[in-house]
Design a protein around this motif. Structure first.
Motif, PDB file in Angstrom:
ATOM      1  N   ALA A 154      21.522  -4.642  26.635  1.00 47.39           N
ATOM      2  CA  ALA A 154      21.011  -3.754  25.598  1.00 47.39           C
ATOM      3  C   ALA A 154      21.913  -3.800  24.370  1.00 47.39           C
ATOM      4  O   ALA A 154      21.432  -3.765  23.226  1.00 47.39           O
ATOM      5  CB  ALA A 154      20.911  -2.329  26.137  1.00 47.39           C
ATOM      6  N   THR A 161      16.626  -1.279  21.359  1.00 41.84           N
ATOM      7  CA  THR A 161      17.058   0.077  21.733  1.00 41.84           C
ATOM      8  C   THR A 161      17.083   1.029  20.536  1.00 41.84           C
ATOM      9  O   THR A 161      17.409   2.206  20.699  1.00 41.84           O
ATOM     10  CB  THR A 161      18.446   0.033  22.390  1.00 41.84           C
ATOM     11  N   GLU A 164      14.777   4.146  20.965  1.00 37.03           N
ATOM     12  CA  GLU A 164      15.303   5.137  21.912  1.00 37.03           C
ATOM     13  C   GLU A 164      16.420   5.958  21.292  1.00 37.03           C
ATOM     14  O   GLU A 164      16.486   7.185  21.475  1.00 37.03           O
ATOM     15  CB  GLU A 164      15.815   4.435  23.165  1.00 37.03           C
TER      16      GLU A 164
END
Length: 278
Positions: A154, A161, A164
């Motif tokens: 990630a 990402t 998020e």
């Protein structure tokens, strides 16, 4: 809290339908990977190639065009909605491609029936990866080969990402499970090597691949509203239209570092996994 859905429930439910809706955007985003994987087979080869986790079929169809009439491309995916779309795409393209709606970790294919296996982001979702890679190896002939592309970590993929992180204070998002099936499950190259060698693949090689990807700026909002943990939360939460638009405005602003003119551009940091059936 609701139970975590199984992979079958996930990809035959809202997640699978979201990928169907986003098919055009995802095909454009990952076009470079379809080309990369197709180039792992010789032009007009009399090969039988299996595309694991084929989704809506873009890579499988690209393989079929490269193989020509003497070869055979087969796509397998757990998601019945995506396989339905893939089958229609094969009909529309007049390509003799077989698509199978089944668990790729238990492929319903004869032993030693495949020459070459490819996968674009499809092998990170196995509940039992050693067992799955053992069955896939058994499906290949002696000397048959594997060429899969998976995500690195990630941290190596900030584009994946960003949503998020931007939505963390706005939506209840499930935490990623580091050791469970999922997008970054194969981030650790040593772990991946152990899985393949435990499944008796030989000549295992794991090398980095950085691929430039892009989509139209006008497609970003749709992409964000459909895919990943944030897309799931936006579908599942009871939000009025104003709240939803506010969240999407916030998310779009967070992606400003990736916007170049009318395009959204990023680098996908991946591993290429290779192996052979001894």
């Amino acid at each position: 809290m609701a139970d975590t859905p199984t992979q079958t429930e996930l990809w035959n439910g809202p997640a699978g339908h979201a990928w169907v809706t986003a098919q055009r955007i995802l095909d454009e985003m990952f076009n470079g990977f379809a080309t990369h994987l197709a180039q792992t087979v010789p032009t007009n080869a009399n090969w039988r190639v299996l595309d694991v986790g084929c989704g809506t079929g873009d890579t499988t169809l690209t393989l079929a065009r490269r193989l020509g009439p003497g070869g055979r491309a087969t796509g397998i995916d757990l998601s019945a909605p995506m396989i339905e779309v893939a089958r229609q795409r094969a009909v529309d393209a007049a390509l003799p491609v077989e698509f199978i709606a089944a668990d790729a970790g238990q492929p319903p294919l004869p032993a030693a029936s495949i020459d070459h296996i490819v996968s674009r982001f499809g092998v990170m979702f196995f509940d039992n990866p050693v067992q799955a890679f053992t069955r896939l190896r058994e499906t290949t002939r002696q000397g048959g080969t594997l060429h899969a592309v998976v995500w690195r970590s990630a941290a190596d993929n900030p584009f994946m990402t960003t949503a998020e992180r931007a939505a963390a204070s706005l939506l209840p998002l499930p935490p990623r499970v580091p050791d469970g099936p999922g997008q970054f499950a194969f981030a650790d190259a040593d772990k991946v090597r152990w899985i393949l060698e435990s499944a008796s693949w030989s000549e295992v090689a794991i090398t980095p691949l950085d691929m430039s990807c892009e989509i139209a700026r006008d497609d970003l909002r749709t992409y964000l509203s459909l895919l990943g943990p944030v897309g799931t939360a936006l579908r599942n939460e009871t939000l009025d239209a104003a709240e939803r638009e506010h969240i999407l405005d916030t998310l779009e602003a967070a992606f400003s570092p990736f916007i170049v003119g009318d395009r959204v551009q990023f680098t996908a940091a991946c591993w290429v996994i290779k192996g052979a059936n001894p």
